[in-house]
Design an enzyme around this catalytic site. Structure first.
Site, PDB file in Angstrom:
ATOM      1  N   TRP A 107       0.832  -1.213   0.000  1.00 43.71           N
ATOM      2  CA  TRP A 107       0.000   0.000   0.000  1.00 43.71           C
ATOM      3  C   TRP A 107       0.855   1.246   0.000  1.00 43.71           C
ATOM      4  CZ3 TRP A 107      -4.339  -1.154  -1.924  1.00 43.71           C
ATOM      5  CH2 TRP A 107      -4.997  -2.342  -1.605  1.00 43.71           C
ATOM      6  N   ASP A 178      -1.821   6.619   6.384  1.00 45.34           N
ATOM      7  CA  ASP A 178      -2.835   5.704   5.873  1.00 45.34           C
ATOM      8  C   ASP A 178      -3.140   4.704   6.992  1.00 45.34           C
ATOM      9  OD1 ASP A 178      -4.358   3.722   4.734  1.00 45.34           O
ATOM     10  OD2 ASP A 178      -2.984   3.299   3.074  1.00 45.34           O
ATOM     11  N   LYS A 202     -12.561  -1.887   6.810  1.00 42.89           N
ATOM     12  CA  LYS A 202     -11.848  -2.816   7.694  1.00 42.89           C
ATOM     13  C   LYS A 202     -12.241  -2.628   9.157  1.00 42.89           C
ATOM     14  CE  LYS A 202      -8.639  -3.216   4.057  1.00 42.89           C
ATOM     15  NZ  LYS A 202      -7.761  -2.394   3.238  1.00 42.89           N
TER      16      LYS A 202
HETATM   17  C1  PLP Z   1      -7.234  -1.932   2.101  1.00 49.49           C
HETATM   18  C2  PLP Z   1      -6.167  -0.886   2.141  1.00 49.49           C
HETATM   19  C3  PLP Z   1      -6.049   0.107   1.150  1.00 49.49           C
HETATM   20  C4  PLP Z   1      -6.966   0.150  -0.059  1.00 49.49           C
HETATM   21  O1  PLP Z   1      -8.191   0.639   0.290  1.00 49.49           O
HETATM   22  P1  PLP Z   1      -9.351   0.918  -0.783  1.00 49.49           P
HETATM   23  O2  PLP Z   1     -10.403   1.480   0.091  1.00 49.49           O
HETATM   24  O3  PLP Z   1      -9.682  -0.388  -1.410  1.00 49.49           O
HETATM   25  O4  PLP Z   1      -8.839   1.894  -1.771  1.00 49.49           O
HETATM   26  C5  PLP Z   1      -5.070   1.064   1.292  1.00 49.49           C
HETATM   27  N1  PLP Z   1      -4.233   1.054   2.350  1.00 49.49           N
HETATM   28  C6  PLP Z   1      -4.294   0.103   3.304  1.00 49.49           C
HETATM   29  C7  PLP Z   1      -3.331   0.138   4.433  1.00 49.49           C
HETATM   30  C8  PLP Z   1      -5.267  -0.890   3.220  1.00 49.49           C
HETATM   31  O5  PLP Z   1      -5.333  -1.831   4.178  1.00 49.49           O
END
Ligand code: PLP
Length: 367
Positions: A107, A178, A202
């Site tokens: 990511w 993030d 999540k």
């Molecule tokens: C799942 C995830 C993403 C991607 O998220 P989307 O909502 O599908 O764009 C980005 N960063 C992390 C750390 C993730 O776990």
């Protein structure tokens, strides 16, 4: 309505992921008609009083639960964390600037790629050489001369590593995080971050909603020519109601926030998450090498636990037999292989206990 006949398995999905049963049941109960409204949350105007109550209520509950300091705004956006990979540099990286990134996994690398389309990127530290099995220590970080911001990924969903400290950045430099896969896994000092973003599917709500927590002084940094929808300031000014927001995601977020507040807040969440993760890591460490964790012990994630077995053959059997025992979603991501147990906030402790017993039983039969 009866839910007694509904059968749920233990869901280790990495995302979209398990939600609190109580939240699903409330959403189900009120889906056809919100109490006192007589219409579904899916059918009413986002400018109506009942929806404003839900949206502003979610914003206030979010701030209260997380202890968001004054001078920050909480925004409900769309496009996932992935759109944030672009929006962050589009808003915060000037043409002559450099953005520093801490590279701790897939990511982070996607975020880096998007930032490189906007301006200069300096990778200030990376765990790539060891297949992202650890979080680089503060001593390894080499910042550029005057970064426009520093970007980190607090939990690496695929590799199963997590920051257990907030990296220090040069004075006055905004730290961007993030937090898609570990937001609200414990109390966090949001004042250390100028901007935090998280795809909601999540730990917070459902797919389609992205939450951004932004310090107000960053709102005015965007270049004038940026499309209006991509500017944080647009959404901040309209309290997330510039256009039709992801109404159902906001509604479910509100239910999750109330569930967390009623359950004792983030300190209670932390205690439960710590206990859950410790149980699985103890099972790995106590297996005499049959199970091998991917993450180094000081970098282990509480949310995504990654481990290998002695052979791919055994890993396949492990996943198949676990699935047959209603432990679903344990197959690891191809970048690591093996097993990944995602045990987000809403994952029940009984499921962790079931996994730990299964691991011991499987080893006895196969080891
Ligand atoms: C799942 C995830 C993403 C991607 O998220 P989307 O909502 O599908 O764009 C980005 N960063 C992390 C750390 C993730 O776990």
């Amino acid at each position: 309505m009866t839910t007694a006949t509904v059968h749920r398995v233990f869901n280790f999905s990495a995302g979209p992921a398990v939600l609190p049963l109580e939240v699903l049941e409330s959403a189900q109960r009120d889906l056809v008609a919100l109490p006192g409204v007589g219409m579904s949350v899916l059918e009413i105007s986002h400018r109506s009083k009942p929806f404003e109550e839900i949206c502003f209520g979610a914003e206030e509950d979010f701030k209260r639960l997380a202890g968001i300091p004054a001078g920050y705004q909480v925004l409900f956006l769309q496009g996932g964390a992935t759109l944030q990979f672009s929006m962050v540099p589009m808003n915060l990286l000037p043409p002559d600037g450099t953005a520093d990134y801490l590279d701790t996994g897939v990511w982070s690398e996607k975020a880096i790629k998007e930032a490189q389309k906007v301006g200069a990127v300096h990778v200030a530290a990376s765990s790539k050489a060891t297949n992202h099995d650890r979080i680089p220590g503060q001593g390894e970080v080499r910042f550029s001369e005057r970064p426009a911001y520093v970007h980190m990924t607090s939990n690496n969903t695929i590799f199963g590593t997590q920051y257990h400290f907030v990296p220090e950045v040069p004075a006055g430099v905004p730290l961007v995080n993030d937090a898609s896969s570990d937001v609200f896994c414990r109390p966090v000092d949001f004042s250390k971050f100028a901007l935090t973003y998280a795809g909601a599917q999540k730990n917070l709500s459902i797919a389609g909603l992205t939450v951004v927590v932004i310090r107000e002084d960053l709102l005015e940094r965007a270049p004038a020519g940026l499309p209006v929808y991509l500017k944080y300031a647009t959404h901040a000014k309209e309290r997330s109601l510039y256009n039709t927001p992801p109404v159902f995601g906001i509604y479910v977020l509100r239910l999750v926030l109330r569930h967390l507040i009623a359950g004792g807040g983030l300190a209670a969440v932390e205690a439960r998450n710590r206990r859950k993760a410790e149980k699985v890591y103890a099972a790995i460490d106590g297996s005499g090498g049959f199970y091998r964790g991917h993450a180094r012990p000081d970098s282990r994630s509480w949310m995504n636990i990654t481990f290998r077995l002695p052979s791919e053959e055994l890993e396949k059997r492990f996943v198949a037999e676990a699935t047959a025992q209603e432990l679903s979603g344990l197959k690891g991501h191809r970048s690591v292989g093996g097993i990944r147990a995602s045990i987000y906030n809403a994952f029940p402790e009984a499921g962790v206990d079931a996994l730990v017993s299964f691991m011991a039983e499987f080893q006895r039969r196969a080891g």
